[in-house]
Design a protein around this motif. Structure first.
Motif, PDB file in Angstrom:
ATOM      1  N   VAL A 105       1.097  -1.437   0.430  1.00 51.08           N
ATOM      2  CA  VAL A 105       0.091   0.372  -0.005  1.00 51.08           C
ATOM      3  C   VAL A 105       1.087   1.072  -0.254  1.00 51.08           C
ATOM      4  N   ILE A 127      -8.682   0.413   3.699  1.00 48.55           N
ATOM      5  CA  ILE A 127      -8.366   0.876   2.903  1.00 48.55           C
ATOM      6  C   ILE A 127      -7.323  -0.655   2.998  1.00 48.55           C
ATOM      7  N   ILE A 149      -1.861  -1.486  -3.794  1.00 49.81           N
ATOM      8  CA  ILE A 149      -2.689  -0.424  -3.575  1.00 49.81           C
ATOM      9  C   ILE A 149      -1.633   0.935  -3.875  1.00 49.81           C
ATOM     10  N   ILE A 152     -11.087   1.325  -0.314  1.00 47.15           N
ATOM     11  CA  ILE A 152     -10.830   0.767  -1.301  1.00 47.15           C
ATOM     12  C   ILE A 152     -10.361  -0.943  -1.219  1.00 47.15           C
ATOM     13  N   CYS A 153     -10.616  -2.055  -1.984  1.00 43.92           N
ATOM     14  CA  CYS A 153     -10.151  -2.898  -1.205  1.00 43.92           C
ATOM     15  C   CYS A 153      -9.471  -3.261  -2.501  1.00 43.92           C
ATOM     16  N   ALA A 154      -8.480  -4.120  -2.535  1.00 39.68           N
ATOM     17  CA  ALA A 154      -7.443  -4.914  -4.073  1.00 39.68           C
ATOM     18  C   ALA A 154      -7.292  -6.235  -3.518  1.00 39.68           C
ATOM     19  N   VAL A 204      -4.823  -1.690  -7.608  1.00 36.90           N
ATOM     20  CA  VAL A 204      -5.846  -0.729  -7.770  1.00 36.90           C
ATOM     21  C   VAL A 204      -4.976   0.360  -7.376  1.00 36.90           C
ATOM     22  N   ARG A 205      -4.879   1.107  -8.634  1.00 36.43           N
ATOM     23  CA  ARG A 205      -3.292   2.522  -9.304  1.00 36.43           C
ATOM     24  C   ARG A 205      -4.843   3.759  -9.165  1.00 36.43           C
ATOM     25  N   THR A 226      -5.928  -4.423   1.226  1.00 35.08           N
ATOM     26  CA  THR A 226      -5.293  -5.761   0.447  1.00 35.08           C
ATOM     27  C   THR A 226      -5.896  -6.692   0.708  1.00 35.08           C
TER      28      THR A 226
END
Length: 211
Positions: A59, A84, A93, A106-108, A112-113, A86
């Motif tokens: 992150v 946030i 992220i 935001i979840c990856a 996610v960029r 990952t």
């Protein structure tokens, strides 16, 4: 109370609140670094975010980023803290410089960029996974997060404005300078300089037409 004293007390209260916010932000920046988040300079954290970094994931948060989880500090208020996360080994992220977020999730599971100078309205959600399989081989309740593909990654360009409550789904790329209307569900990529809105989101105009 003396009427003349009221403005002085008001200024004192503002100074105390400002000092408290600064101290809290400094502590959260320290906390995020301790759990492995890479932070740029002059990051401001207002309120209590939720941040988790899956082992083997990254992150990165750029300089001059503001993460607001406090309804008193943003006009629309927020229904939840900035979150946030990952979700898998190798997930990424990345948040560019000069980005502002309020109550954003935001979840990856893959990536996610986010570019520079983006503005996220209150309670935006960006997630590159469905979280649950569409057709599980086992009971849906206990099925793991679906395996991510490179095509699931989300790319948000520079100077993008995501309206309050909008949702960005996996595989979406949003071009530089685009605007997403409030409460929109973005399921397809958005060309540079476009204005999109709706569920599912569709192009309704061009940023250039409004100038």
């Amino acid at each position: 109370m003396n009427v003349r004293a009221q403005p002085i007390l008001g200024l004192a209260g503002k100074a105390i609140r400002k000092g408290t916010l600064l101290a809290t932000s400094t502590w959260w920046c320290y906390r995020l670094k301790r759990i492995g988040v890479e932070l740029g300079s002059n990051v401001t954290i207002i309120g209590r975010p939720i941040v988790s970094v899956y082992p083997g994931s990254t992150v990165t948060i750029g300089s001059n980023v503001v993460l607001c989880s406090d309804s008193r500090s943003t006009a629309l208020g927020v229904s939840k803290p900035v979150t946030i996360r990952t979700l898998a080994k190798g997930a990424t992220i990345s948040i560019g410089n000069d980005v502002g977020m309020s109550g954003t999730v935001i979840c990856a599971a893959k990536a996610v960029r986010i570019g520079t100078a983006c503005l996220f309205g209150a309670d935006v959600t960006v997630a590159d996974t469905n979280f649950h399989p569409i057709a599980p081989s086992m009971g849906r309740r206990y099925a793991p997060i679906p395996k991510s593909e490179e095509t699931d990654a989300i790319e948000i360009g520079n100077d993008v404005f995501l309206g309050a409550g909008s949702h960005i789904l996996k595989g979406v790329a949003i071009g530089d300078g685009s605007v997403v209307g409030a409460k929109s569900l973005v399921t397809r990529s958005v060309p540079e300089g476009s204005i999109v809105a709706g569920n599912p989101a569709a192009i309704i105009g061009s940023v250039g037409d409004t100038r």
